[in-house]
Design an enzyme around this catalytic site. Structure first.
Site, PDB file in Angstrom:
ATOM      1  N   GLY A  11       0.844  -1.203   0.000  1.00 48.94           N
ATOM      2  CA  GLY A  11       0.000   0.000   0.000  1.00 48.94           C
ATOM      3  C   GLY A  11       0.876   1.250   0.000  1.00 48.94           C
ATOM      4  O   GLY A  11       1.876   1.313   0.700  1.00 48.94           O
ATOM      5  N   ARG A  72       1.005  -5.116  -5.250  1.00 52.70           N
ATOM      6  CA  ARG A  72       1.255  -6.325  -4.455  1.00 52.70           C
ATOM      7  C   ARG A  72       1.443  -7.432  -5.487  1.00 52.70           C
ATOM      8  O   ARG A  72       0.526  -7.710  -6.260  1.00 52.70           O
ATOM      9  CB  ARG A  72       0.087  -6.601  -3.512  1.00 52.70           C
ATOM     10  CG  ARG A  72      -0.083  -5.482  -2.483  1.00 52.70           C
ATOM     11  CD  ARG A  72      -1.103  -5.830  -1.407  1.00 52.70           C
ATOM     12  NE  ARG A  72      -1.053  -4.860  -0.320  1.00 52.70           N
ATOM     13  CZ  ARG A  72      -1.889  -3.831  -0.186  1.00 52.70           C
ATOM     14  NH1 ARG A  72      -2.843  -3.644  -1.076  1.00 52.70           N
ATOM     15  NH2 ARG A  72      -1.777  -2.999   0.828  1.00 52.70           N
ATOM     16  N   ASP A 103       5.796  -5.190   5.818  1.00 50.11           N
ATOM     17  CA  ASP A 103       6.507  -6.447   6.099  1.00 50.11           C
ATOM     18  C   ASP A 103       6.400  -7.481   4.973  1.00 50.11           C
ATOM     19  O   ASP A 103       7.309  -8.285   4.786  1.00 50.11           O
ATOM     20  CB  ASP A 103       6.165  -7.032   7.475  1.00 50.11           C
ATOM     21  CG  ASP A 103       4.679  -7.156   7.689  1.00 50.11           C
ATOM     22  OD1 ASP A 103       3.926  -6.913   6.733  1.00 50.11           O
ATOM     23  OD2 ASP A 103       4.271  -7.491   8.812  1.00 50.11           O
ATOM     24  N   THR A 125       4.454   2.364   5.534  1.00 53.90           N
ATOM     25  CA  THR A 125       3.063   1.922   5.622  1.00 53.90           C
ATOM     26  C   THR A 125       2.331   2.805   6.615  1.00 53.90           C
ATOM     27  O   THR A 125       2.887   3.144   7.664  1.00 53.90           O
ATOM     28  CB  THR A 125       2.936   0.444   6.061  1.00 53.90           C
ATOM     29  OG1 THR A 125       1.585   0.204   6.489  1.00 53.90           O
ATOM     30  CG2 THR A 125       3.852   0.074   7.209  1.00 53.90           C
ATOM     31  N   ASP A 127       0.020   1.915   8.472  1.00 55.80           N
ATOM     32  CA  ASP A 127      -0.463   1.124   9.609  1.00 55.80           C
ATOM     33  C   ASP A 127       0.464   1.156  10.830  1.00 55.80           C
ATOM     34  O   ASP A 127       0.052   0.799  11.928  1.00 55.80           O
ATOM     35  CB  ASP A 127      -0.653  -0.345   9.198  1.00 55.80           C
ATOM     36  CG  ASP A 127      -1.857  -0.540   8.286  1.00 55.80           C
ATOM     37  OD1 ASP A 127      -2.549   0.453   8.003  1.00 55.80           O
ATOM     38  OD2 ASP A 127      -2.096  -1.680   7.855  1.00 55.80           O
ATOM     39  N   ASP A 129       2.761  -0.876  11.532  1.00 54.08           N
ATOM     40  CA  ASP A 129       2.772  -2.230  12.096  1.00 54.08           C
ATOM     41  C   ASP A 129       4.072  -2.991  11.834  1.00 54.08           C
ATOM     42  O   ASP A 129       4.064  -4.213  11.717  1.00 54.08           O
ATOM     43  CB  ASP A 129       1.564  -3.028  11.583  1.00 54.08           C
ATOM     44  CG  ASP A 129       1.571  -3.162  10.055  1.00 54.08           C
ATOM     45  OD1 ASP A 129       2.365  -2.466   9.389  1.00 54.08           O
ATOM     46  OD2 ASP A 129       0.776  -3.957   9.537  1.00 54.08           O
ATOM     47  N   ARG A 171      -5.141  -2.932   8.912  1.00 56.12           N
ATOM     48  CA  ARG A 171      -5.577  -4.300   8.602  1.00 56.12           C
ATOM     49  C   ARG A 171      -5.395  -5.241   9.775  1.00 56.12           C
ATOM     50  O   ARG A 171      -6.245  -6.038  10.090  1.00 56.12           O
ATOM     51  CB  ARG A 171      -4.777  -4.802   7.401  1.00 56.12           C
ATOM     52  CG  ARG A 171      -5.425  -5.933   6.672  1.00 56.12           C
ATOM     53  CD  ARG A 171      -4.477  -6.649   5.756  1.00 56.12           C
ATOM     54  NE  ARG A 171      -3.575  -5.752   5.059  1.00 56.12           N
ATOM     55  CZ  ARG A 171      -3.537  -5.598   3.749  1.00 56.12           C
ATOM     56  NH1 ARG A 171      -4.381  -6.245   3.000  1.00 56.12           N
ATOM     57  NH2 ARG A 171      -2.633  -4.816   3.199  1.00 56.12           N
TER      58      ARG A 171
HETATM   59  O1  F6P Z   1      -1.458  -1.678   4.674  1.00 56.92           O
HETATM   60  C1  F6P Z   1      -1.999  -0.430   4.502  1.00 56.92           C
HETATM   61  C2  F6P Z   1      -3.465  -0.508   4.229  1.00 56.92           C
HETATM   62  O2  F6P Z   1      -3.880   0.803   3.950  1.00 56.92           O
HETATM   63  C3  F6P Z   1      -4.305  -1.162   5.316  1.00 56.92           C
HETATM   64  O3  F6P Z   1      -4.567  -0.314   6.404  1.00 56.92           O
HETATM   65  C4  F6P Z   1      -5.524  -1.549   4.549  1.00 56.92           C
HETATM   66  O4  F6P Z   1      -6.164  -2.639   5.147  1.00 56.92           O
HETATM   67  C5  F6P Z   1      -4.984  -1.939   3.223  1.00 56.92           C
HETATM   68  O5  F6P Z   1      -3.755  -1.266   3.070  1.00 56.92           O
HETATM   69  C6  F6P Z   1      -5.882  -1.604   2.063  1.00 56.92           C
HETATM   70  O6  F6P Z   1      -5.302  -2.095   0.895  1.00 56.92           O
HETATM   71  P1  F6P Z   1      -5.871  -1.831  -0.548  1.00 56.92           P
HETATM   72  O7  F6P Z   1      -5.599  -0.406  -0.907  1.00 56.92           O
HETATM   73  O8  F6P Z   1      -5.130  -2.788  -1.398  1.00 56.92           O
HETATM   74  O9  F6P Z   1      -7.340  -2.077  -0.483  1.00 56.92           O
END
Ligand code: F6P
Length: 321
Positions: A11, A72, A103, A125, A127, A129, A171
Site C-alpha cells: 500500500g 502487491r 513487512d 506503511t 499502519d 505495524d 488491517r
Molecule cells: O497496509 C496499509 C493498508 O492501507 C491497510 O490499512 C488496509 O487494510 C490496506 O492497506 C488496504 O489495501 P488496498 O488499498 O489494497 O485495499
C-alpha cells in the site's frame, strides 16, 4: 556498488516519494547509478526500470502516493518469479535494491538477499505495524488526516446529538485507531490487540457518559477488528436511544501531502539505506526508534513482535468519560 535500484511496494504511504528522492539523491551524490523500478516487484521481474538522476526526483518531496507506482505482486512470491527478478537484476547490473514498503515487501527483500541481491528495506506503511520500528513512513500523515476528518464528523455529530461510529484503516493493527481516538476524544476505541465486548466497552460506556450529561459520541473502530460499523451503529441506536451514523474513512486516509515528520524521517531513512548498500551491507531493515534511525537484520526484524502500549490504551479509557 556501482548500480542500485529503488522500488515501492504494498500500500502506498505519504512520504514514500521523499524516501525515493533521498535514495536517488544520495546515490547520485556518491557516484552510484540508480534505477527506479516501476510497480514494485512486478517491475523488478519484468525489467521495468527508469534511470533516475538528481532532477527526476525534483518536486516530489511534498507529494503523497509514489511516483514509482506500487503493487502487491503474487508472482514474486513464487520461486520462478524470484529467479526471474534475480536474473533481471544481473542483466541490468543491479547490485543492490532499496525496498520501501511493509513487512510483506520485506519478506521479498529477504528472499532476494538470500539469492545474492543485497536489499535494504525502508518501512513505509500507514499502519505503523512494523515490529522493529516505533514509527513507519506515512503513519504520521495518516494520523493527522484521520484527526482532521473525525473533527469534521464531530461537528455534525455534536450538532445533532448523535453517535458516530467511524472505521479507520489498520488491517492487523490498532495504532491509527488508538492514537486518533485519543486525539479526537473518542468515547470508545476498538482495536484488534485488545479483546472487547460491545455491551461492556461501548453500550455501558455510552450509558455511563450519558448519565454524566454527554450527548454526542465518537466510537472509533480499527478495520482489523472486523466489526460492521453500520450494524454497530444500529445496535447502539437501539440500545441507547442515541441516533447513530456509521462512516468508513477508507482510502481518503492514505493520500495527501506528507507531514514534516514523514518528510524528514523518510529523507533520513532513504539516505541511511544507500549508505548501508555503499558498504555492501544488505539484508537489513532501516528502523526508527525514538527519532533515531538504525538498522536490523531483515530475518530478525520479521520475527519481532510489536505490542500496543497499554498505558496509552488506559489513558484513552480514563479520559474519554
Ligand atoms: O497496509 C496499509 C493498508 O492501507 C491497510 O490499512 C488496509 O487494510 C490496506 O492497506 C488496504 O489495501 P488496498 O488499498 O489494497 O485495499
Amino acid at each position: 556498488m556501482k548500480t542500485i535500484a529503488v522500488l515501492t511496494s504494498g500500500g502506498d504511504a505519504p512520504g514514500m516519494n521523499a524516501a525515493v528522492r533521498a535514495v536517488v539523491r544520495t546515490a547520485c551524490e556518491n557516484g552510484i547509478k540508480v534505477y527506479g523500478v516501476i510497480r514494485g516487484y512486478n517491475g523488478l521481474i519484468n525489467g521495468d526500470f527508469i534511470e533516475m538522476d538528481l532532477r527526476s526526483v525534483s518536486d516530489i518531496i511534498n507529494r503523497g502516493g509514489t511516483i514509482l507506482y506500487t503493487a502487491r505482486c503474487a508472482e514474486f512470491a513464487t520461486e520462478e518469479g524470484m529467479r526471474r527478478a534475480v536474473r533481471t537484476c544481473q542483466e541490468w547490473g543491479i547490485e543492490g535494491v532499496v525496498v520501501i514498503g511493509g513487512d510483506g515487501s520485506f519478506r521479498g527483500a529477504r528472499d532476494l538477499s538470500e539469492r545474492g541481491i543485497p536489499c535494504v528495506g525502508i518501512p513505509g506503511t500507514i499502519d505503523n505495524d512494523i515490529a522493529c520500528c516505533d514509527y513507519t513512513i506515512g503513519y504520521d500523515t495518516c494520523l493527522n488526516t484521520i484527526m482532521e476528518l473525525v473533527d469534521r464528523i464531530r461537528d455534525t455529530t455534536e450538532s445533532h446529538d448523535r453517535c458516530s461510529v467511524i472505521e479507520v484503516m489498520g488491517r492487523r493493527a490498532g495504532y491509527l485507531a488508538l492514537n486518533s481516538g485519543i486525539a479526537c476524544g473518542a468515547t470508545a476505541i476498538l482495536i484488534p490487540e485488545v479483546p472487547f465486548d460491545i455491551e461492556k466497552h461501548v453500550i455501558e460506556r455510552m450509558k455511563k457518559t450519558q448519565r454524566a450529561d454527554k450527548k454526542h459520541f465518537i466510537i472509533l473502530c480499527a478495520e482489523g477488528v472486523g466489526v460492521d460499523v453500520k450494524a454497530l451503529a444500529a445496535e447502539i441506536e437501539a440500545k441507547t436511544g442515541v441516533e447513530s451514523r456509521a462512516t468508513i474513512l477508507g482510502h481518503t486516509q492514505r493520500g495527501g501531502y506528507p507531514t514534516a515528520k514523514d518528510r524528514i524521517m523518510a529523507t533520513r531513512m532513504g539516505n541511511y539505506a544507500v549508505k548501508l548498500l555503499m558498504q555492501d551491507i544488505g539484508n537489513r531493515v532501516v528502523a526508527a526508534q525514538k527519532e533515531e534511525v538504525l538498522d536490523y537484520d531483515i530475518f530478525e526484524a520479521l520475527n519481532m513482535k510489536k505490542n500496543i502500549d497499554m498505558n496509552l490504551y488506559n489513558v484513552a479509557h480514563e479520559v474519554s468519560i
